[in-house]
Design a protein around this motif. Structure first.
Motif, PDB file in Angstrom:
ATOM      1  N   TRP A   4       0.688  -1.183  -0.153  1.00 35.74           N
ATOM      2  CA  TRP A   4      -0.091  -0.042   0.147  1.00 35.74           C
ATOM      3  C   TRP A   4       1.025   1.202   0.018  1.00 35.74           C
ATOM      4  O   TRP A   4       2.203   1.123   0.396  1.00 35.74           O
ATOM      5  CB  TRP A   4      -0.950   0.048   1.305  1.00 35.74           C
ATOM      6  CG  TRP A   4      -0.347  -0.135   2.511  1.00 35.74           C
ATOM      7  CD1 TRP A   4      -0.154  -1.259   3.177  1.00 35.74           C
ATOM      8  CD2 TRP A   4       0.222   0.809   3.244  1.00 35.74           C
ATOM      9  NE1 TRP A   4       0.441  -0.999   4.380  1.00 35.74           N
ATOM     10  CE2 TRP A   4       0.689   0.371   4.543  1.00 35.74           C
ATOM     11  CE3 TRP A   4       0.391   2.299   3.154  1.00 35.74           C
ATOM     12  CZ2 TRP A   4       1.261   0.930   5.781  1.00 35.74           C
ATOM     13  CZ3 TRP A   4       0.847   3.113   4.211  1.00 35.74           C
ATOM     14  CH2 TRP A   4       1.472   2.231   5.489  1.00 35.74           C
TER      15      TRP A   4
ATOM     16  N   SER B 115       2.249  -4.109  -8.114  1.00 44.36           N
ATOM     17  CA  SER B 115       1.264  -3.071  -8.043  1.00 44.36           C
ATOM     18  C   SER B 115       1.139  -2.773  -6.384  1.00 44.36           C
ATOM     19  O   SER B 115       1.484  -3.369  -5.844  1.00 44.36           O
ATOM     20  CB  SER B 115      -0.147  -3.230  -8.878  1.00 44.36           C
ATOM     21  OG  SER B 115      -0.591  -4.367  -8.262  1.00 44.36           O
TER      22      SER B 115
ATOM     23  N   ARG C  72      -1.797  -0.517  -3.537  1.00 40.85           N
ATOM     24  CA  ARG C  72      -3.213   0.326  -3.464  1.00 40.85           C
ATOM     25  C   ARG C  72      -2.800   1.647  -2.916  1.00 40.85           C
ATOM     26  O   ARG C  72      -2.372   1.625  -1.645  1.00 40.85           O
ATOM     27  CB  ARG C  72      -4.300  -0.503  -2.727  1.00 40.85           C
ATOM     28  CG  ARG C  72      -5.047  -1.500  -3.788  1.00 40.85           C
ATOM     29  CD  ARG C  72      -5.973  -2.085  -3.127  1.00 40.85           C
ATOM     30  NE  ARG C  72      -5.500  -2.535  -1.699  1.00 40.85           N
ATOM     31  CZ  ARG C  72      -5.828  -2.175  -0.415  1.00 40.85           C
ATOM     32  NH1 ARG C  72      -6.687  -0.945  -0.554  1.00 40.85           N
ATOM     33  NH2 ARG C  72      -5.568  -2.615   0.475  1.00 40.85           N
TER      34      ARG C  72
ATOM     35  N   ILE D 235      -3.434   4.659  -0.720  1.00 36.46           N
ATOM     36  CA  ILE D 235      -4.482   4.991   0.370  1.00 36.46           C
ATOM     37  C   ILE D 235      -4.744   6.492   0.370  1.00 36.46           C
ATOM     38  O   ILE D 235      -3.842   7.610   0.182  1.00 36.46           O
ATOM     39  CB  ILE D 235      -3.973   4.632   1.742  1.00 36.46           C
ATOM     40  CG1 ILE D 235      -3.580   3.476   1.822  1.00 36.46           C
ATOM     41  CG2 ILE D 235      -5.012   5.315   2.744  1.00 36.46           C
ATOM     42  CD1 ILE D 235      -4.211   2.530   2.372  1.00 36.46           C
TER      43      ILE D 235
ATOM     44  N   ASN E   2      -8.333   2.191  -6.400  1.00 32.75           N
ATOM     45  CA  ASN E   2      -7.074   2.737  -5.948  1.00 32.75           C
ATOM     46  C   ASN E   2      -5.832   1.836  -6.283  1.00 32.75           C
ATOM     47  O   ASN E   2      -4.764   2.110  -5.694  1.00 32.75           O
ATOM     48  CB  ASN E   2      -7.015   3.175  -4.609  1.00 32.75           C
ATOM     49  CG  ASN E   2      -7.302   1.794  -3.673  1.00 32.75           C
ATOM     50  OD1 ASN E   2      -7.458   0.778  -4.146  1.00 32.75           O
ATOM     51  ND2 ASN E   2      -7.340   2.191  -2.364  1.00 32.75           N
ATOM     52  N   ARG E   3      -5.969   0.799  -7.066  1.00 29.12           N
ATOM     53  CA  ARG E   3      -4.828   0.094  -7.489  1.00 29.12           C
ATOM     54  C   ARG E   3      -3.929   0.687  -8.573  1.00 29.12           C
ATOM     55  O   ARG E   3      -4.603   0.787  -9.733  1.00 29.12           O
ATOM     56  CB  ARG E   3      -5.247  -1.488  -7.510  1.00 29.12           C
ATOM     57  CG  ARG E   3      -4.041  -2.442  -8.138  1.00 29.12           C
ATOM     58  CD  ARG E   3      -4.286  -3.814  -8.039  1.00 29.12           C
ATOM     59  NE  ARG E   3      -4.501  -4.259  -6.657  1.00 29.12           N
ATOM     60  CZ  ARG E   3      -3.516  -4.482  -5.652  1.00 29.12           C
ATOM     61  NH1 ARG E   3      -2.049  -4.539  -6.022  1.00 29.12           N
ATOM     62  NH2 ARG E   3      -3.560  -4.894  -4.592  1.00 29.12           N
TER      63      ARG E   3
END
Lengths: 272, 205
Positions: free
Chosen positions: A88, A232, A234, A236, A245-246
């Motif tokens: 993330w 990849s 995500r 935040i 949001n990826r």
């Protein structure tokens, strides 16, 4: 709030992660291994008085007290992407000064090849350090390290604030490292000692799981963590479950232009 | 010890109670996640919530027959299928969350993760078992399949083992919480020692 002399905000196009999320989603196992626990457990953390010692292979070792952390160097705002090894990421407006300024002030000797960092060890204030239940079973104090050329790179920041204010304790008050092209665990929090060394220093996550976390820990979409993909991430930001949001992870977290040269002729698969 | 025997009506009321708890519990978490009120990363939070709910419900299911035997409460067995199906229900949500919200429909990444990540491989294997148990859970099918049904449904122990390892391998460093689940599962399996051993010997003969 802190006074800032310059900002890189006009160079950054990423949407900032909201402040409320930056200060409530933290990996700071000294205050608990769950993301929300540092905010819950760190509010009484006392950072004044503080002492940060710069020592080791230097001509002029010195110590900064709490006030000096904010006054010895001009503070600038640096908006950086932060990519966690857990896949993330956030975009955070840090306030601080370049690590290189601090190191130059100590006048490193020719033997200074690495820089070692150490977090405060204070189990009474940091419950995770005395409890396996809270602290995730890692050995304390938390230690990190950089090669000297990485430390002297102008991206390497010592941060004393975010979003215009002093750092909240859960984000590593009163002073923390920010190395934006490396996974977040390199950016050690609540630093009490910076030591220049000839030998490569041990680093906490590398000690705990050497097959999963290397010394360099450069963000690299081509080298997966053994248990998950790093291709990849995500991001935040705002929004609930349905936010798309990826995004693709960039080599060196998108800072290749500034840092790729540091790793010329190195096999980044071996030196992960 | 106890001779309490609830009426059919009480059983139905209790079952409605189980449905209400499970569904309201799930809906409440989804409501929070959709409105960005489930911590800073609602995606991770909802995946964790549904995964843990599946594991907890499965362990609860496995607790029923030892409890029924120990306290002589045979009527408890009438809740076993219901709870087992809720374990599958939460496992479905867990998988759907992973594909929809974590991977955001990147199916090639999904295939890659299932093949390359041992903990996800185990999770998927456990899901396939639970799926097989769920679709054969009807009384009519149970009668029709006879002994095979029991053999198939003994796979629930394998699924539980896989799920606990899946959890163990998924955490970054903390081993206490997954360790507690390992212990709980070992106790539940130990209580069935005789049954598991005899099933094993029957097969190897």
């Amino acid at each position: 709030s802190l006074e800032v002399v310059k900002s890189n905000s006009d160079l950054v196009s990423d949407t900032l992660t909201p402040e409320a999320k930056v200060i409530s989603h933290n990996n700071f196992y000294e205050f608990g291994a769950q993301k929300n626990e540092p905010q819950e457990n760190a509010q009484k953390f006392n950072v004044d008085p503080w002492s940060l010692t710069v020592t080791g292979e230097v001509e002029k070792p010195f110590t900064l007290d709490y006030q000096q952390l904010f006054s010895v160097f001009d503070l600038e705002e640096r908006i950086y992407r932060l990519r966690c090894v857990e896949a993330w990421s956030m975009v955070i407006p840090w306030l601080g000064f370049e690590l290189s300024k601090l190191i130059k002030r100590a006048q490193p000797t020719s033997k200074a090849k690495y820089v070692a960092f150490k977090t405060l060890y204070d189990p009474e204030q940091m419950p995770g350090q005395s409890s396996r239940f809270l602290g995730g079973g890692i050995d304390y104090p938390y230690v990190e390290g950089l090669r000297i050329d990485e430390a002297m790179n102008s991206l390497s920041l010592l941060s004393v604030g975010l979003y215009g204010k002093t750092l909240p304790p859960q984000n590593g008050a009163p002073i923390r490292l920010v190395v934006p092209w490396k996974y977040g665990f390199k950016s050690i929090k609540s630093i009490v000692e910076i030591k220049l060394m000839e030998e490569r220093p041990p680093t906490t996550w590398n000690i705990l799981a050497p097959g999963e976390y290397g010394f360099f820990a450069n963000v690299n979409p081509e080298v997966d963590h053994p248990r998950w993909s790093q291709a990849s991430e995500r991001r935040i930001t705002r929004g609930g479950l349905f936010t798309r949001n990826r995004i693709k992870t960039q080599m060196f977290n998108g800072y290749g232009e500034q840092v790729a040269d540091l790793y010329r002729n190195m096999d980044l698969r071996k030196n992960y | 010890m106890s001779s309490y025997r609830p009426s059919s009506r009480t059983i139905i009321i209790l079952k409605c109670f189980v449905h209400t708890i499970a569904l309201v519990w799930a809906l409440y978490y989804y409501f929070l996640a959709i409105n960005d009120q489930l911590g800073s990363d609602p995606v991770k939070a909802i995946i964790h919530f549904t995964g843990m709910s599946a594991l907890n419900t499965l362990l609860l299911t496995l607790m029923i027959s030892p409890l029924a035997k120990l306290y002589r409460l045979p009527w408890l067995l009438r809740f076993r299928r219901l709870l087992g199906l809720y374990a599958f229900f939460f496992a479905c949500l867990h998988l759907v969350n992973f594909i929809f919200f974590e991977l955001q429909f990147d199916f090639s990444l999904f295939i890659e993760e299932v093949i390359e990540r041992p903990y996800i491989t185990l999770g998927m294997a456990a899901f396939v078992i639970l799926f097989a148990l769920a679709i054969t859970s009807f009384k009519r099918l149970q009668r029709k399949m006879g002994r095979q049904w029991q053999a198939l449904h003994n796979m629930v122990y394998l699924a539980a083992i896989l799920i606990v390892i899946h959890f163990y391998w998924s955490v970054k460093s903390d081993i206490i919480e997954p360790g507690a689940y390992v212990l709980a599962l070992l106790i539940l399996l130990a209580l069935r020692r005789a049954k598991l051993l005899s099933a094993y010997y029957r097969r190897s003969n």
